[in-house]
Each structure stands twice: as structure tokens, then as C-alpha cells.
Design a protein around this motif. Structure first.
Motif, PDB file in Angstrom:
ATOM      1  N   CYS A   1       2.548  90.629  -4.908  1.00  0.00           N
ATOM      2  CA  CYS A   1       3.233  89.056  -4.408  1.00  0.00           C
ATOM      3  C   CYS A   1       2.379  88.145  -5.247  1.00  0.00           C
ATOM      4  O   CYS A   1       3.282  87.383  -5.980  1.00  0.00           O
ATOM      5  CB  CYS A   1       2.915  88.938  -2.890  1.00  0.00           C
TER       6      CYS A   1
ATOM      7  N   ALA B   1       4.096  82.395  -3.410  1.00  0.00           N
ATOM      8  CA  ALA B   1       3.466  83.671  -3.468  1.00  0.00           C
ATOM      9  C   ALA B   1       2.330  83.984  -2.835  1.00  0.00           C
ATOM     10  O   ALA B   1       2.359  85.035  -2.142  1.00  0.00           O
ATOM     11  CB  ALA B   1       3.858  84.473  -5.128  1.00  0.00           C
TER      12      ALA B   1
ATOM     13  N   VAL C   1       2.606  84.087   1.048  1.00  0.00           N
ATOM     14  CA  VAL C   1       3.310  85.323   1.319  1.00  0.00           C
ATOM     15  C   VAL C   1       2.359  86.240   1.322  1.00  0.00           C
ATOM     16  O   VAL C   1       2.276  87.140   2.318  1.00  0.00           O
ATOM     17  CB  VAL C   1       4.434  85.408   0.603  1.00  0.00           C
ATOM     18  N   ALA C   2       1.474  86.410   0.311  1.00  0.00           N
ATOM     19  CA  ALA C   2       0.483  87.478   0.224  1.00  0.00           C
ATOM     20  C   ALA C   2      -0.637  87.357   1.327  1.00  0.00           C
ATOM     21  O   ALA C   2      -1.186  88.411   1.231  1.00  0.00           O
ATOM     22  CB  ALA C   2      -0.027  87.487  -1.355  1.00  0.00           C
TER      23      ALA C   2
END
Length: 121
Positions: free
Chosen positions: A81, A97, A100-101
Motif C-alpha cells: 500500500c 496510502a 490505509v496501510a
């Protein structure tokens, strides 16, 4: 940011993959039930250890190894990600990202630590 068509295709692909995996699990369970039903109607005695193994009973060492593997896979997903965000060459995409990771990273680290602690016991 992300193209709406790309995001929709990504979400759709993930949903289809999850549905396929659950469908395979359901088919395996249906075959197991059919086999057990046939064995019971013929009067065959079932071994309790075998039944426990068929229904997913695992030893503690096997569960620890699975925790290690699942933790490593989630850490790899988190790295992917972040790599995806880095390839976008946009600071806001990288920040998104990385956000999200965080979830797979934290869950992966906890699973990996749990698996290692269990394997040391």
C-alpha cells in the motif's frame, strides 16, 4: 487521487475474490458433510480425533505458525500500500496510502508477535 473507475474495479475484484474463497470453503464443507452423512448411514464408526481434525482442529504449534504467516502477509500488504502511494508521486496519495496501510501493519505486527511468542513456549 484515484480514478473512480480504478477504485471501483479494485473494490469489485477484491469482493469477487472474497466471494470465490468463501464459495470454495462452503463447497469443501458441503463435501465433508456429505461424506460424514454417508459414513454414518452405513454404520461406520467415526474416530473422534479424525472428526476434530476434519472440522478444523489444529494444534497450538500449527496455530502459531499460521499466525506468523498471516502476520507476515499483512505486513507485506501494508508495504505494498505504501509502495503504491509512493509510485503515485503525489504527497496526498502517499499520505492516503500510508493511512490505509496502518491497519494491516498493526494487525500483522500483533499476529507475528503472537505467533513468535507462542512458538517460543
Amino acid at each position: 487521487m484515484l480514478d473512480p473507475h480504478f477504485a471501483g474495479a479494485l473494490i469489485g475484484t477484491i469482493a469477487l475474490l472474497v466471494a470465490f474463497i468463501h464459495g470454495l470453503r462452503f463447497a469443501r464443507l458441503a463435501m465433508l458433510h456429505h461424506t460424514l452423512r454417508r459414513a454414518f448411514t452405513t454404520g461406520a464408526l467415526a474416530d473422534p480425533e479424525l472428526l476434530g481434525r476434519l472440522f478444523g482442529g489444529r494444534t497450538q504449534a500449527e496455530r502459531d505458525a499460521l499466525d506468523n504467516r498471516n502476520g507476515a502477509m499483512l505486513i507485506a500488504v501494508a508495504a505494498a500500500c505504501v509502495g503504491f502511494g509512493w509510485l503515485q508521486a503525489d504527497p496526498s496519495a502517499l499520505r492516503l496510502a500510508a493511512g490505509v496501510a496502518l491497519f494491516p501493519l498493526f494487525v500483522g505486527v500483533v499476529l507475528a508477535l503472537r505467533g513468535r511468542a507462542g512458538s517460543r513456549r
